[in-house]
Scaffold this active site. Structure first.
Site, mmCIF file in Angstrom:
data_model
loop_
_atom_site.group_PDB
_atom_site.id
_atom_site.type_symbol
_atom_site.label_atom_id
_atom_site.label_comp_id
_atom_site.label_asym_id
_atom_site.label_seq_id
_atom_site.Cartn_x
_atom_site.Cartn_y
_atom_site.Cartn_z
ATOM 1 N N LYS A 138 -9.276 5.224 3.826
ATOM 2 C CA LYS A 138 -7.942 4.617 3.989
ATOM 3 C C LYS A 138 -7.527 4.133 2.613
ATOM 4 C CE LYS A 138 -7.279 0.400 5.708
ATOM 5 N NZ LYS A 138 -6.855 -0.798 6.452
ATOM 6 N N GLU A 190 0.817 -1.216 0.000
ATOM 7 C CA GLU A 190 0.000 0.000 0.000
ATOM 8 C C GLU A 190 0.854 1.270 0.000
ATOM 9 O OE1 GLU A 190 -2.562 -0.849 3.306
ATOM 10 O OE2 GLU A 190 -3.830 -2.146 2.076
ATOM 11 N N LYS A 249 -15.585 -1.981 2.334
ATOM 12 C CA LYS A 249 -14.934 -2.483 1.111
ATOM 13 C C LYS A 249 -16.015 -3.244 0.355
ATOM 14 C CE LYS A 249 -10.395 -3.633 3.228
ATOM 15 N NZ LYS A 249 -9.722 -4.724 3.990
HETATM 16 C C1 PEP Z 1 -6.859 -4.199 5.131
HETATM 17 O O1 PEP Z 1 -6.655 -5.229 5.785
HETATM 18 O O2 PEP Z 1 -7.474 -3.258 5.650
HETATM 19 C C2 PEP Z 1 -6.415 -4.099 3.731
HETATM 20 C C3 PEP Z 1 -6.611 -3.001 3.029
HETATM 21 O O3 PEP Z 1 -5.786 -5.181 3.204
HETATM 22 P P1 PEP Z 1 -6.489 -6.256 2.254
HETATM 23 O O4 PEP Z 1 -7.051 -5.522 1.087
HETATM 24 O O5 PEP Z 1 -5.365 -7.189 1.890
HETATM 25 O O6 PEP Z 1 -7.574 -6.900 3.062
HETATM 26 MG MG MG Z 2 -7.754 -4.321 7.588
#
Ligand code: PEP
Ligand code: MG
Length: 423
Positions: A386, A206, A335
Site C-alpha cells: 500500500k 497519499e 511499517k
Molecule cells: C495508515 O494509517 O495506514 C497510514 C499509512 O497512515 P499513517 O502513516 O499516517 O499511519
Molecule cells: Mg492504517
C-alpha cells in the site's frame, strides 16, 4: 578481512509534508555504503514506537535534532567497527541501548534510521540489491493497493474513512495493474469534477482525491462507477483503510459517522452489507485499535475478506501474538518504523506468516523519496503493498517495483489473486 562500519552520520531532512525527519548515512571500510530516510505517520496507532520530536518553536515543535543527536552521539560510537551485515546483532544492540519497550529513549525515528541504513550498507557490502540481500528467494511482486479516495486525518474533507482503494488482482503483472488503477483514477477525476467541482480533485497526503464526501456509500458508489466505466470491474477488488480509531469517540465509547452514533455491532453490520454489495478484498483497521475481540468477531463474519491490523498491531510481535490468540484480523500492516528496527519488523512478519496471517507492506502518510519499502515488499514475498496514488514520494515506490520486476526477469511472480498468502 571482514568489513567494518567506519562512520555513521544522521542529519535532519524534510519529508513530503514539509516536516523535518531523520536521514542516516553509513560508511563501510571508508566508503559511503548506505542511506535511509525515516517516514512518519499522522494517523498513528497509540502503541507505535515513540517518535522523538524537539518541541519548542523551531519547525513548530516538529524538529528532529534530538533524534539526530542520539544517532551521532549515542548510537554511532557503539556501532563503529561492527560488521555491516550483522543486522540482528546491531538491531539488538539498538534495543539494548534504548532500554525501553517503545524506543522512548533513543526515539524510534533514530533507531529505524540506523537500522534501515545498515540494511542498505549490508546489501552493498554483499554486492546484492536490498530485496535479495534480505531474502535470496525474494520473487513475489506485490499487488498494489492504490487509494484513490482519501479521507480521515490525511485530508481536509469530512470523510470519516481514510482510504478507498482498488487492488488490480486480475492484472498480468504490476505494471499492467498500475495502468488499470491510473486509468480508473483518470475517470474518477472527471466524475468528481462533474459532481463536486474542480476544487474537489485536490489530493490528500497519499495522493488520492479528497472530495467533500462523507460516510461509506457515497465514496464507494463513486469509485464503483469509475471502475465500471474503466472496463476493469472483473479484474479488481476493493480495499479500504477505515482507520476506525480516528472516528471513534473515545469519551462516549461510540463510533461516529455522518453525525450518527454507531455501536460496534452497527459498524460490523455496515461492513457486512458493504461486502455483500461490492467485491471487497481487504479492510484495514475496521474497528478501533483496542477492540481485539471485535476484530475477531468481524474476521469470522467476513470470511474470505482480508482484515488487516495497522493501529491494532503496530508491526509489534507482542500485539500480533495477542491478536493471533483470538483470531483478531488475518493480516498485519507492515511499517518498520512502528516498531523501530528492521529485525523486529521482519520477526513480526515471520510470526504472522507462521500464524497463517498475510503481510501488507505499507507507506506512511509522511514519506520521503526513499523507496526501501518496495524492496521490502519483494523481500518478504508479501504479495501486497500500500503506497498511495500520485505524488513522487508514492510513485517512486511503484517505479522501483517496475525495476525489480525487470531485474528478476522470469523468476518474478505477480501475486494477483493470491495477494493474501502468495507462497
Ligand atoms: C495508515 O494509517 O495506514 C497510514 C499509512 O497512515 P499513517 O502513516 O499516517 O499511519
Ligand atoms: Mg492504517
Amino acid at each position: 578481512m571482514a568489513s567494518k562500519i567506519t562512520d555513521l552520520k544522521a542529519r535532519e531532512i524534510i519529508d513530503c509534508r514539509g516536516f523535518p525527519t531523520v536521514e542516516v548515512d553509513i560508511w563501510v571500510d571508508g566508503e559511503f555504503s548506505g542511506r535511509a530516510d525515516v517516514p512518519a505517520g499522522r494517523s498513528t496507532g497509540k502503541r507505535e514506537a515513540v517518535e522523538l520530536r524537539d518541541g519548542g518553536k523551531r519547525w513548530g515543535g516538529q524538529g528532529t535534532l534530538k533524534a539526530v543527536q542520539k544517532v551521532n552521539q549515542v548510537i554511532k560510537p557503539e556501532l563503529l567497527g561492527l560488521d555491516p551485515t550483522a543486522q540482528r546483532k546491531v538491531d539488538e544492540l539498538l534495543c539494548e541501548l534504548d532500554g525501553t519497550e517503545n524506543k522512548a529513549n533513543l526515539g524510534g525515528n533514530a533507531t529505524i534510521g540506523v537500522s534501515l541504513a545498515l540494511a542498505r550498507a549490508g546489501a552493498k557490502t554483499s554486492g546484492l540489491p536490498l530485496y535479495k540481500y534480505i531474502n535470496s528467494n525474494a520473487h513475489v511482486i506485490p499487488v498494489p493497493l492504490v487509494n484513490l479516495i482519501n479521507g480521515g486525518m490525511l485530508t481536509s474533507n469530512d470523510l470519516e474513512i481514510q482510504e478507498f482503494i482498488v487492488m488490480p488482482i486480475g492484472a498480468e503483472n504490476l505494471k499492467h495493474g498500475m495502468q488499470m488503477c491510473y486509468e480508473i483514477n483518470f475517470i474518477l477525476h472527471d466524475l468528481i469534477v462533474e459532481k463536486y467541482g474542480k476544487i474537489a480533485v485536490n489530493v490528500g497526503d497519499e495522493g488520492g482525491f479528497a472530495p467533500p464526501m462523507t460516510g461509506i456509500n457515497e465514496p464507494m458508489e463513486t469509485l464503483a462507477r469509475a471502475v465500471e466505466a474503466s472496463g476493469y470491474a472483473d479484474e479488481i477488488v476493493y480495499g479500504m483503510d477505515a482507520a476506525a480509531s480516528h472516528w471513534y469517540d473515545w469519551e462516549k465509547g461510540v463510533y461516529r459517522m455522518e453525525g450518527q452514533e454507531m455501536s460496534r455491532e452497527e459498524v460490523i453490520e455496515m461492513y457486512v452489507n458493504l461486502c455483500a454489495k461490492y467485491p471487497v478484498g481487504s479492510i484495514e483497521d475496521p474497528l478501533m485499535e483496542d477492540d481485539f475481540e471485535g476484530h475477531a468477531i468481524l474476521t469470522e463474519k467476513l470470511e474470505g475478506v482480508q482484515i488487516v491490523g495497522d493501529d491494532l498491531f503496530t508491526t509489534n510481535l507482542k500485539f500480533i501474538k495477542q491478536g493471533v490468540e483470538i483470531g483478531a484480523a488475518n493480516a498485519i500492516l507492515w511499517k518498520s518504523n512502528q516498531v523501530g528496527t528492521v529485525t523486529e519488523a521482519l520477526d513480526a512478519a515471520e510470526f504472522a506468516y507462521q500464524a497463517g496471517y498475510g503481510v501488507q507492506v505499507s507507506e506512511r502518510s509522511g514519506e520521503t523519496e526513499d523507496t526501501a519499502i518496495a524492496d521490502f515488499s519483494v523481500a518478504l514475498n508479501a504479495g501486497q503493498i500500500k503506497t498511495g496514488t500520485t505524488r513522487s514520494e508514492r510513485t517512486g515506490k511503484y517505479n522501483q517495483l517496475i525495476r525489480i520486476t525487470e531485474e528478476l526477469g522470469p523468476k518474478a511472480v505477480y501475486a494477483g489473486k493470491n495477494f493474501h498468502r502468495p507462497i
